[in-house]
Design a protein around this motif. Structure first.
Motif, PDB file in Angstrom:
ATOM      1  N   ASN A 141       0.801  -1.221   0.000  1.00 39.82           N
ATOM      2  CA  ASN A 141       0.000   0.000   0.000  1.00 39.82           C
ATOM      3  C   ASN A 141       0.835   1.272   0.000  1.00 39.82           C
ATOM      4  OD1 ASN A 141       0.994  -0.221   2.505  1.00 39.82           O
ATOM      5  ND2 ASN A 141      -0.972  -0.361   3.574  1.00 39.82           N
ATOM      6  N   GLY A 142       2.089   1.122  -0.413  1.00 41.71           N
ATOM      7  CA  GLY A 142       2.923   2.314  -0.515  1.00 41.71           C
ATOM      8  C   GLY A 142       3.562   2.663   0.814  1.00 41.71           C
ATOM      9  N   TYR A 143       4.694   3.328   0.729  1.00 38.06           N
ATOM     10  CA  TYR A 143       5.462   3.580   1.932  1.00 38.06           C
ATOM     11  C   TYR A 143       4.907   4.688   2.805  1.00 38.06           C
ATOM     12  CZ  TYR A 143       9.590   0.761   2.697  1.00 38.06           C
ATOM     13  OH  TYR A 143      10.443  -0.212   3.079  1.00 38.06           O
ATOM     14  N   ASP A 144       4.052   5.546   2.227  1.00 38.31           N
ATOM     15  CA  ASP A 144       3.582   6.643   3.067  1.00 38.31           C
ATOM     16  C   ASP A 144       2.218   6.367   3.682  1.00 38.31           C
ATOM     17  OD1 ASP A 144       2.832   6.742   0.497  1.00 38.31           O
ATOM     18  OD2 ASP A 144       3.031   8.895   0.235  1.00 38.31           O
ATOM     19  N   VAL A 145       1.763   5.091   3.610  1.00 34.83           N
ATOM     20  CA  VAL A 145       0.586   4.711   4.389  1.00 34.83           C
ATOM     21  C   VAL A 145       1.102   3.911   5.575  1.00 34.83           C
ATOM     22  CG1 VAL A 145      -1.602   3.467   4.387  1.00 34.83           C
ATOM     23  CG2 VAL A 145      -0.840   4.640   2.325  1.00 34.83           C
TER      24      VAL A 145
END
Ligand SMILES: *[C@@H]1O[C@H](CO)[C@@H](O)[C@H](O)[C@H]1NC(C)=O
Ligand SMILES: *[C@@H]1O[C@H](CO)[C@@H](O)[C@H](O)[C@H]1NC(C)=O
Ligand SMILES: *[C@@H]1O[C@H](CO)[C@@H](O)[C@H](O)[C@H]1NC(C)=O
Ligand SMILES: *[C@@H]1O[C@H](CO)[C@@H](O)[C@H](O)[C@H]1NC(C)=O
Ligand SMILES: *[C@@H]1O[C@H](CO)[C@@H](O)[C@H](O)[C@H]1NC(C)=O
Ligand SMILES: *[C@@H]1O[C@H](CO)[C@@H](O)[C@H](O)[C@H]1NC(C)=O
Ligand SMILES: *[C@@H]1O[C@H](CO)[C@@H](O)[C@H](O)[C@H]1NC(C)=O
Ligand SMILES: *[C@@H]1O[C@H](CO)[C@@H](O)[C@H](O)[C@H]1NC(C)=O
Ligand SMILES: *[C@@H]1O[C@H](CO)[C@@H](O)[C@H](O)[C@H]1NC(C)=O
Ligand SMILES: *[C@@H]1O[C@H](CO)[C@@H](O)[C@H](O)[C@H]1NC(C)=O
Ligand SMILES: *[C@@H]1O[C@H](CO)[C@@H](O)[C@H](O)[C@H]1NC(C)=O
Length: 431
Positions: A141-145
């Motif tokens: 889910n991507g690193y900034d979630v």
């Protein structure tokens, strides 16, 4: 030749230190951070590890600025649950929680998240912004979630990239809470945050007692903010959305370290910047700034710092001191009351007087419509006899939106070079 052995020594040293730093970059289920070792997480200007504040011997997990000689802690995990010795271990459990264990595996702090899966791919990292984040590496889910982030749980310090304010869906209130004293980071009584309201504004409080309020955001700034003579250190942005409202700040010059900190010793919010030359923190701004910044200094319908007046407090025109005797000896605590001739909605006995450069009153009992014109706003106020004042909610260009106040007007002050127009209901022939 002595150069060769020396060079290989340097190379070895480099290899050795990269190994150590790559070892300590992250925390996983298999790689914990132990107190009593020199292991820390480092990223950019920040470092996370175990520390003891001031003269205390208690151990805490915290984040501080790495490259400055004065140890300045910006976040503490277990502020209310210190470890009394160096047995602390910061680790990730198989459920995915970042947990601080003390002696015999007692839990001193936990991120308390609930995850669906039980995997071994959870990792905690320190970002260059000073944010400690928890991810599931397998979740794509991507690193900034993040599953959890320390920026959502501030202690006493506000840094660039952080938010102060509310997630209205979860009820998360990101606010600053002072350390009790500089040997003890436990939660103090002084807080700084946005109040939850249709008309959010920031307040400094001692428990539930308000010490300072900023005034609502008026499109340009929080209402009580005075224009600065010098170029501001930072840009403050306010966001008002359906499911969250908050503000952030960005330094104008990224290479200058800065922080907002709520300081219990002086019951104030302090904005500080690091000065390379002097190698110390310099106070950029102290809030409250002056006597008139203290909450409700002149009580109901009293106005602080009226320009051209010798007395600190004055009654709004159309109002008189409730206790003239007390008022004359500078006891402002009884405030002011309407002079007797006012009569609601009666021609020549009811109207509005415009006051300029005002910090608008406390919005505790107020109503807002962000699209109403000032003309309609006035009509709406006039119609209701308990409406005591109105003003635009946004002052950009010609102004827009409408705020109505009901009942006593509290915490009024005049600001020499900012503020806005406020229309106060009073006995007047001009309507
Ligand atoms: C930890 O365990 C030891 C040995 O079992 C015991 O003596 C001690 O009281 C325990 N300490 C705590 C803080 O529970
Ligand atoms: C985690 O939950 C425990 C037990 O409910 C609570 O005592 C503790 O304060 C929570 N920790 C955090 C960081 O919210
Ligand atoms: C350092 O922070 C940056 C973002 O600020 C991040 O991309 C990077 O992964 C971090 N490094 C480590 C080792 O965690
Ligand atoms: C606010 O909280 C809800 C519920 O926990 C979450 O789903 C949402 O992503 C949060 N919003 C923001 C902007 O963080
Ligand atoms: C906060 O309020 C309490 C109780 O009214 C008082 O004892 C204490 O001194 C106040 N603290 C500060 C820092 O003003
Ligand atoms: C930013 O601050 C640094 C350090 O004080 C200074 O050297 C530099 O000139 C500043 N940059 C700008 C654009 O002001
Ligand atoms: C709190 O404020 C006072 C007065 O400005 C200052 O002397 C003190 O150092 C501050 N405390 C910290 C830890 O910054
Ligand atoms: C004037 O102040 C005194 C002392 O604070 C108070 O007892 C008294 O009630 C005040 N007078 C009025 C009329 O409010
Ligand atoms: C109230 O009205 C009366 C009669 O119109 C007038 O004499 C008096 O001065 C007025 N008082 C005030 C405070 O305006
Ligand atoms: C707000 O004001 C606008 C424009 O006058 C109006 O159309 C709207 O119905 C008002 N909204 C509320 C909730 O009163
Ligand atoms: C006037 O406004 C108050 C506060 O919003 C409200 O409680 C009251 O019902 C209103 N009165 C009338 C007559 O609309």
């Amino acid at each position: 030749m002595a150069t060769l052995p020396f060079m290989s020594f340097v190379v070895m040293l480099l290899l050795f230190s990269t190994q150590i730093s790559s070892d300590t970059d992250i925390i996983t289920q298999f790689h914990s951070l132990h107190d009593g070792t020199t292991n820390t997480l480092v990223n950019g200007t920040f470092e996370l590890g175990f520390f003891s504040p001031g003269s205390s011997t208690n151990r805490y997990v915290g984040i501080w600025f790495k490259n400055i000689p004065i140890k300045t802690v910006v976040w503490v995990a277990n502020r209310d649950h210190p470890i009394s010795d160096k047995s602390g271990i910061l680790s990730i459990t198989k459920e995915g929680n970042l947990v601080l264990f003390g002696k015999n595996g007692t839990t001193h702090w936990s991120t308390n998240i609930t995850t669906k899966s039980s995997t071994s791919s959870f990792i905690a990292r320190l970002l260059g912004t000073g944010n400690l984040v928890l991810n599931d590496e397998k979740e794509n889910n991507g690193y900034d979630v993040y599953l959890w982030q320390s920026f959502d749980y501030p202690t006493d310090t506000f840094l660039p990239g952080m938010k102060v304010g509310w997630n209205l869906t979860s009820g998360l209130n990101r606010r600053l809470t002072a350390w009790n004293n500089w040997d003890d980071p436990s939660s103090g009584q002084i807080t700084y945050g946005l109040i939850r309201s249709d008309i959010p504004e920031t307040k400094i409080q001692n428990g539930s007692l308000v010490l300072y309020r900023s005034g609502p955001y008026n499109g340009l700034r929080f209402g009580a903010t005075q224009k600065l003579k010098h170029v501001p250190l930072f840009i403050l942005n306010f966001f008002y959305k359906k499911d969250e409202y908050y503000f952030t700040y960005q330094p104008r010059n990224q290479s200058i370290l800065s922080r907002f900190v709520i300081n219990q010793t002086v019951s104030a919010l302090q904005i500080l910047k690091w000065t390379e030359g002097k190698q110390r923190w310099m106070l950029h701004l102290n809030i409250p700034r002056d006597e008139c910044d203290n909450y409700n200094r002149c009580s109901s319908f009293g106005i602080c710092g009226m320009m051209g007046k010798s007395s600190m407090c004055e009654c709004l025109s159309g109002f008189t001191p409730k206790s003239p005797q007390n008022w004359s000896v500078k006891d402002w605590s009884q405030g002011c009351v309407r002079s007797e001739n006012w009569s609601c909605r009666e021609k020549n006995k009811d109207g509005f007087i415009k006051f300029q450069n005002m910090k608008v009153p406390d919005t505790k009992i107020s109503w807002i419509n962000r699209s109403m014109t000032l003309k309609k706003c006035k009509t709406k106020c006039w119609e209701n006899c308990s409406c005591t004042a109105y003003a635009n909610s946004n002052i950009i260009e010609d102004g827009s939106g409408c705020i109505l106040w009901f009942g006593d007007l509290l915490d009024l002050r005049q600001l020499p070079d900012s503020g806005q127009d406020l229309y106060v209901r009073s006995h007047t022939s001009e309507i």
